[in-house]
Design an enzyme around this catalytic site. Sequence first.
Site, PDB file in Angstrom:
ATOM      1  N   TYR A 106     -17.509   1.711   9.547  1.00 40.56           N
ATOM      2  CA  TYR A 106     -16.978   3.366   9.729  1.00 40.56           C
ATOM      3  C   TYR A 106     -15.576   3.397   9.077  1.00 40.56           C
ATOM      4  CZ  TYR A 106     -16.330   7.286  12.639  1.00 40.56           C
ATOM      5  OH  TYR A 106     -15.956   8.515  13.093  1.00 40.56           O
ATOM      6  N   LYS A 121     -22.122   9.574  20.120  1.00 43.21           N
ATOM      7  CA  LYS A 121     -23.619   9.928  19.322  1.00 43.21           C
ATOM      8  C   LYS A 121     -24.788   9.682  19.990  1.00 43.21           C
ATOM      9  CE  LYS A 121     -20.236   9.425  16.539  1.00 43.21           C
ATOM     10  NZ  LYS A 121     -19.682   8.346  15.452  1.00 43.21           N
TER      11      LYS A 121
END
Length: 392
Positions: free
Chosen positions: A109, A207
């Site tokens: 990420y 998420k």
Amino acid sequence: MKIHTKAVHAGDRRKPGAFVPVTTPIHTATSYFYESMEQLDRVFAEEEKGYCYARHDNPSAAALEELMCELEGGAVALACSSGMAALHAAIASALTDRRKSIVAANAMYGATVGLLMNVFDPAGVSIQFADVCDLDALRNVVAEAKPGCIVMETISNPLLRVGDIERIAAIANEAGAALVVDHTFATPLLARPLELGAHFSVHSVTKYLAGHGDVLGGAVITDKQHAETLRALGRTIGPVLGPFECYLTMRGVKTFPLRMERQCANACRVASWLTGHPRVERVFFTGDPQHPDAATIRRQFPEGLYGAMMSFEIRDAGREEIFRFMDALKMIVRATSLGDVHTMMLYPVMSSHRELSPKHRQRMGIRDNLVRLSTGIEAAEDIIADLEQALA
Ligand SMILES: *Cc1c(COP(=O)(O)O)cnc(C)c1O
């Protein structure tokens, strides 16, 4: 108990008292009152269970932390204000009494790379990158770097490579390093990193776990060995999650296994439809039997649960064609997050991997014709119909 049952019950109804709320309330008080100084003293000394100050502990956070421990098979959890705060807390805890050196997966990420290069590196921690899907290469880098900590993602972004947590944990243990796993994409429905030998499992609960696009939060779950270090660091730095977000996250987690099962099933259907489309050049999906890490995926994840993320390349498309395709989407949401109930699409070159040079992206295999899709809980037919009309 199965994960579906734990997700609904764990953390709630913790304290027997005059009355017990069925679900955990939002506790907004920053400090707690006791009848006597003697008792407050015992609470401070942790001789008696209780709360004193919201940076140290809060009943809403404690309930969520108990829930996360249950889901991940951990000893202690810290609910954090974001996934990045959680990663920072996990890595800082891992390095507390180890060598100030990190080996990190080379596909991570974007903000995690930033955390390593812009926060840990200037603080004197040496950073090396390695391909964690190539165990021999990883062993060599670890032998050279002698890291205090290895950092990886279970499923990488955006090309969805899958690291073998059990084998990487063995390499970490042999080197005396702690293994920190960012488990955001995989969730505890697919695997539980601590049970596979990792020392820290980290989530952006923003998420899948919260799942509705209305909470920014994170969580670190760790083993007995690192429990005190993590708790002390949380109390000192205070990266804690506020009570409102704790409440929303617990509310989300109750349906997370159901949502995730549906999202994984939708992903399988959408990926197989995309694979047959003449305008689609390549599909990157963990359920693909030809996936480069297929053996690890079979061993590590349950049948049919391969995650709900995929990326695909559109034949001969550049930035302009991708913009036109994404602008033509009618139901699928063009946005940067993932894991929500609604299907979302992102253009990595423009967003998650924008900061990288074109050369660096090319080395990572991220081409200008690649888009990333996070499948939601809608009917698979409707997701496919939207892709079909936008690709036409
Ligand atoms: C989103 C994300 C993060 C960061 O989480 P925030 O909640 O945005 O701070 C870290 N790792 C992965 C894999 C992510 O998807």
